[in-house]
Design a protein around this motif. Structure first.
Motif, PDB file in Angstrom:
ATOM      1  N   ALA A 162     -48.524 -19.559  46.102  1.00  0.00           N
ATOM      2  CA  ALA A 162     -48.499 -20.378  44.886  1.00  0.00           C
ATOM      3  C   ALA A 162     -47.397 -19.908  43.939  1.00  0.00           C
ATOM      4  N   HIS A 163     -47.224 -18.590  43.821  1.00  0.00           N
ATOM      5  CA  HIS A 163     -46.151 -18.104  42.949  1.00  0.00           C
ATOM      6  C   HIS A 163     -44.786 -18.544  43.449  1.00  0.00           C
ATOM      7  N   ARG A 164     -44.584 -18.480  44.758  1.00  0.00           N
ATOM      8  CA  ARG A 164     -43.280 -18.893  45.291  1.00  0.00           C
ATOM      9  C   ARG A 164     -43.053 -20.391  45.050  1.00  0.00           C
ATOM     10  N   ALA A 165     -44.074 -21.200  45.258  1.00  0.00           N
ATOM     11  CA  ALA A 165     -43.917 -22.635  45.015  1.00  0.00           C
ATOM     12  C   ALA A 165     -43.676 -22.918  43.536  1.00  0.00           C
ATOM     13  N   TYR A 166     -44.398 -22.222  42.663  1.00  0.00           N
ATOM     14  CA  TYR A 166     -44.175 -22.398  41.225  1.00  0.00           C
ATOM     15  C   TYR A 166     -42.770 -21.948  40.823  1.00  0.00           C
ATOM     16  N   SER A 167     -42.249 -20.921  41.493  1.00  0.00           N
ATOM     17  CA  SER A 167     -40.881 -20.478  41.204  1.00  0.00           C
ATOM     18  C   SER A 167     -39.885 -21.587  41.522  1.00  0.00           C
ATOM     19  N   TRP A 168     -40.069 -22.269  42.655  1.00  0.00           N
ATOM     20  CA  TRP A 168     -39.195 -23.394  42.988  1.00  0.00           C
ATOM     21  C   TRP A 168     -39.356 -24.525  41.987  1.00  0.00           C
ATOM     22  N   LEU A 169     -40.582 -24.789  41.576  1.00  0.00           N
ATOM     23  CA  LEU A 169     -40.790 -25.845  40.580  1.00  0.00           C
ATOM     24  C   LEU A 169     -40.126 -25.482  39.257  1.00  0.00           C
ATOM     25  N   GLY A 170     -40.179 -24.184  38.886  1.00  0.00           N
ATOM     26  CA  GLY A 170     -39.511 -23.754  37.665  1.00  0.00           C
ATOM     27  C   GLY A 170     -38.000 -23.911  37.727  1.00  0.00           C
ATOM     28  N   LEU A 171     -37.444 -23.830  38.934  1.00  0.00           N
ATOM     29  CA  LEU A 171     -36.012 -24.045  39.117  1.00  0.00           C
ATOM     30  C   LEU A 171     -35.653 -25.520  39.226  1.00  0.00           C
ATOM     31  N   GLY A 172     -36.656 -26.373  39.169  1.00  0.00           N
ATOM     32  CA  GLY A 172     -36.398 -27.810  39.231  1.00  0.00           C
ATOM     33  C   GLY A 172     -36.239 -28.365  40.629  1.00  0.00           C
ATOM     34  N   ASP A 173     -36.559 -27.570  41.642  1.00  0.00           N
ATOM     35  CA  ASP A 173     -36.389 -28.010  43.027  1.00  0.00           C
ATOM     36  C   ASP A 173     -37.775 -28.291  43.617  1.00  0.00           C
ATOM     37  N   ARG A 174     -38.283 -29.488  43.384  1.00  0.00           N
ATOM     38  CA  ARG A 174     -39.610 -29.856  43.860  1.00  0.00           C
ATOM     39  C   ARG A 174     -39.649 -29.963  45.378  1.00  0.00           C
ATOM     40  N   ALA A 175     -38.539 -30.393  45.974  1.00  0.00           N
ATOM     41  CA  ALA A 175     -38.497 -30.494  47.434  1.00  0.00           C
ATOM     42  C   ALA A 175     -38.632 -29.122  48.083  1.00  0.00           C
ATOM     43  N   ALA A 176     -37.985 -28.096  47.523  1.00  0.00           N
ATOM     44  CA  ALA A 176     -38.104 -26.750  48.071  1.00  0.00           C
ATOM     45  C   ALA A 176     -39.527 -26.223  47.902  1.00  0.00           C
ATOM     46  N   ALA A 177     -40.169 -26.573  46.781  1.00  0.00           N
ATOM     47  CA  ALA A 177     -41.567 -26.167  46.593  1.00  0.00           C
ATOM     48  C   ALA A 177     -42.448 -26.791  47.674  1.00  0.00           C
ATOM     49  N   ARG A 178     -42.198 -28.056  47.980  1.00  0.00           N
ATOM     50  CA  ARG A 178     -42.969 -28.711  49.036  1.00  0.00           C
ATOM     51  C   ARG A 178     -42.732 -28.042  50.393  1.00  0.00           C
ATOM     52  N   ARG A 179     -41.475 -27.715  50.669  1.00  0.00           N
ATOM     53  CA  ARG A 179     -41.173 -27.091  51.961  1.00  0.00           C
ATOM     54  C   ARG A 179     -41.855 -25.733  52.085  1.00  0.00           C
ATOM     55  N   SER A 180     -41.873 -24.963  51.006  1.00  0.00           N
ATOM     56  CA  SER A 180     -42.513 -23.649  51.061  1.00  0.00           C
ATOM     57  C   SER A 180     -44.023 -23.793  51.281  1.00  0.00           C
ATOM     58  N   LEU A 181     -44.628 -24.795  50.655  1.00  0.00           N
ATOM     59  CA  LEU A 181     -46.057 -25.027  50.868  1.00  0.00           C
ATOM     60  C   LEU A 181     -46.340 -25.547  52.272  1.00  0.00           C
ATOM     61  N   LEU A 182     -45.463 -26.397  52.781  1.00  0.00           N
ATOM     62  CA  LEU A 182     -45.644 -26.953  54.120  1.00  0.00           C
ATOM     63  C   LEU A 182     -45.596 -25.858  55.177  1.00  0.00           C
ATOM     64  N   ALA A 183     -44.753 -24.856  54.971  1.00  0.00           N
ATOM     65  CA  ALA A 183     -44.676 -23.756  55.927  1.00  0.00           C
ATOM     66  C   ALA A 183     -45.724 -22.682  55.654  1.00  0.00           C
ATOM     67  N   GLY A 184     -45.984 -22.407  54.375  1.00  0.00           N
ATOM     68  CA  GLY A 184     -46.845 -21.284  54.029  1.00  0.00           C
ATOM     69  C   GLY A 184     -48.324 -21.551  54.161  1.00  0.00           C
ATOM     70  N   ALA A 185     -48.778 -22.757  53.822  1.00  0.00           N
ATOM     71  CA  ALA A 185     -50.221 -23.038  53.866  1.00  0.00           C
ATOM     72  C   ALA A 185     -50.785 -22.945  55.285  1.00  0.00           C
ATOM     73  N   PRO A 186     -50.175 -23.568  56.301  1.00  0.00           N
ATOM     74  CA  PRO A 186     -50.711 -23.394  57.664  1.00  0.00           C
ATOM     75  C   PRO A 186     -50.635 -21.955  58.150  1.00  0.00           C
ATOM     76  N   ALA A 187     -49.561 -21.243  57.772  1.00  0.00           N
ATOM     77  CA  ALA A 187     -49.452 -19.839  58.184  1.00  0.00           C
ATOM     78  C   ALA A 187     -50.577 -19.014  57.573  1.00  0.00           C
ATOM     79  N   GLY A 188     -50.900 -19.273  56.306  1.00  0.00           N
ATOM     80  CA  GLY A 188     -52.000 -18.552  55.669  1.00  0.00           C
ATOM     81  C   GLY A 188     -53.340 -18.881  56.297  1.00  0.00           C
TER      82      GLY A 188
END
Length: 475
Positions: A162-188
């Motif tokens: 969640a922190h990594r996704a929020y970091s991408w959102l803080g940088l204004g890159d919503r697509a990168a936040a989605r990609r990090s969640l798409l890869a990280g949630a199944p791995a977790g």
């Protein structure tokens, strides 16, 4: 007389003539660069509560200490800030119209998040037949160890994710936040399932299946919460919650229980996948214009920056689980209290902003900040007290639970200001100390919690006072 030099009465002829003191800079002299900078930053300097605010502005403008020594003749940014602070006049101008406050949020939305955090607990009520069986080697109900291990693993992983996704959102890159969640949630989810399998022991296969479903839920729910889809998550949990409430008052067939659990789990997983999947018209194709889809516009945040947040999640999760082992109602109260806790974090931010506007000295600002901390913490403890009394926590456990509430809220406050290392260190030390103490004295659990939680609460309160009493921490 013409050509003579005037001397004061009584002066001898060999006395040097009196030369008036030069009070103004000659018109041909080069202007003082510090005066020029003070004039340029006059409005900001006039509103500064402490020289450190000016130093932060100078550093944000990219002025290095070498440049400051060369241009202004002082040793560093702090010395220049003190010089500018002394030359400036305190005015604290008020803006025209209503004062902007970006920290105003609605209480209802925060309460909704607290409810979403607590509702999954009803899944254990509905899935009780899946966990039936003899007690394990630790004397705990069947299936407890894989469930706890999977939950701790999920909280740790998803807090960092969640922190990594929020970091991408803080940088204004919503697509990168989605990609990090798409890869990280199944791995977790996979990691949590493997951890649960590793400690299954003599637990029934149904308990392992429940732990796997729990891991999948935690990953999908993290996606929805990070992306601000609390209402969708609540709607997906309603079938399971309704079935659990019905099971408390009327027998529900095991097959129906299983169907309700699977329906809610499938709905949460589908909504989470739909939120981050790069489908046409969604995901990264929706967030970026066609000409810039493949061009990175921001620098990726470091993976190590999320590690303290993951550690904080592990430590606080451990403390809450220890509170829940003796009385599950304590965990329910703490989970429900996270809604008011989040709202009060925003209230503190709003109050500290008002303190910056109203305080004219650093000491006055420290007093205003301390009052705001005490006020918000008192409201949170009152809410936690009401929830604990409503859930039936005994008087013996009440003081311990309130101390743990202080630890959790002050830890969240430190984390919200970026001081997560201090919060993670204190909470981790508390979790480790409680683990060692319970292992050494398993028959005396009641006195361990208050000592550990009280020490951690005092330590984190000191950290809050030391950090948040400085005006520069609120920029």
């Amino acid at each position: 007389m013409s050509g003579s030099i005037w001397m004061p009465p009584g002066a001898r002829p060999d006395t040097l003539p009196v030369i008036p003191h030069q009070r103004t800079r000659p018109s041909w002299a080069r202007p003082d660069p510090v005066d020029e900078l003070a004039a340029r930053l006059d409005d900001f300097i006039a509103a500064a509560v402490h020289p450190d605010e000016i130093a932060a502005l100078l550093e944000s403008d990219g002025l290095s200490d070498d440049q400051i020594r060369e241009r202004y003749g002082v040793r560093n940014s702090f010395a220049l800030a003190e010089e500018l602070y002394e030359r400036g006049e305190r005015r604290y101008p008020e803006p025209d119209g209503p004062v902007p406050d970006p920290w105003q949020v609605g209480l209802l939305g925060c309460l909704l998040r607290g409810l979403v955090f607590a509702l999954p607990g009803l899944g254990y009520v509905l899935g009780a037949p899946l966990l039936a069986g003899p007690r394990d080697d630790f004397g705990l109900p069947a299936g407890t160890v894989p469930l706890l291990a999977g939950a701790l693993c999920g909280w740790t992983w998803n807090q960092g994710l969640a922190h990594r996704a929020y970091s991408w959102l803080g940088l204004g890159d919503r697509a990168a936040a989605r990609r990090s969640l798409l890869a990280g949630a199944p791995a977790g989810a996979l990691l949590g399932a493997l951890v649960a399998f590793a400690v299954t022991g003599t637990a029934a296969p149904t308990a392992l299946a429940f732990a796997v479903g729990q891991s999948c839920y935690l990953g999908a729910a993290t996606v929805l919460l990070v992306m601000g889809r609390e209402r969708a998550l609540l709607a997906a949990l309603l079938p399971m919650a309704a079935g659990a409430v019905l099971a408390l008052v009327h027998p529900v067939p095991d097959a129906a229980r299983l169907v309700l659990l699977l329906v809610s789990l499938a709905a949460v997983a589908f909504l989470g996948l739909r939120e981050v999947a790069p489908l046409k018209g969604r995901g990264e194709l929706r967030d970026q214009p066609p000409r810039t889809r493949r061009q990175p516009t921001t620098t990726a945040p470091h993976l190590t920056a999320s590690l303290p947040y993951a550690l904080f999640g592990l430590a606080t999760g451990t403390l809450v689980l220890y509170a829940a082992v003796g009385d599950t109602s304590a965990a329910v109260a703490l989970t429900l209290s996270m809604g008011p806790a989040e709202w009060l974090l925003y209230r503190f931010r709003s109050g500290s902003l008002a303190g910056l506007r109203s305080s004219s000295t650093p000491r006055a600002f420290r007093r205003a900040t301390a009052f705001t901390v005490v006020e918000c913490l008192a409201v949170y403890l009152a809410a936690l007290l009401a929830l604990t009394l409503a859930t039936g926590v005994t008087d013996v456990r009440l003081a311990d639970l309130l101390l743990l509430g202080v630890v959790l809220w002050t830890g969240l406050l430190l984390q919200s200001f970026g001081a997560v290392l201090g919060a993670a260190a204190v909470c981790s030390a508390a979790a480790l100390a409680q683990t060692i103490a319970l292992a050494a004295h398993p028959g005396s659990p009641h006195w361990i919690g208050p000592i550990v939680h009280g020490t951690a609460a005092i330590t984190q309160a000191a950290l809050v006072c030391a950090l948040l009493g400085r005006a520069t921490a609120h920029r």
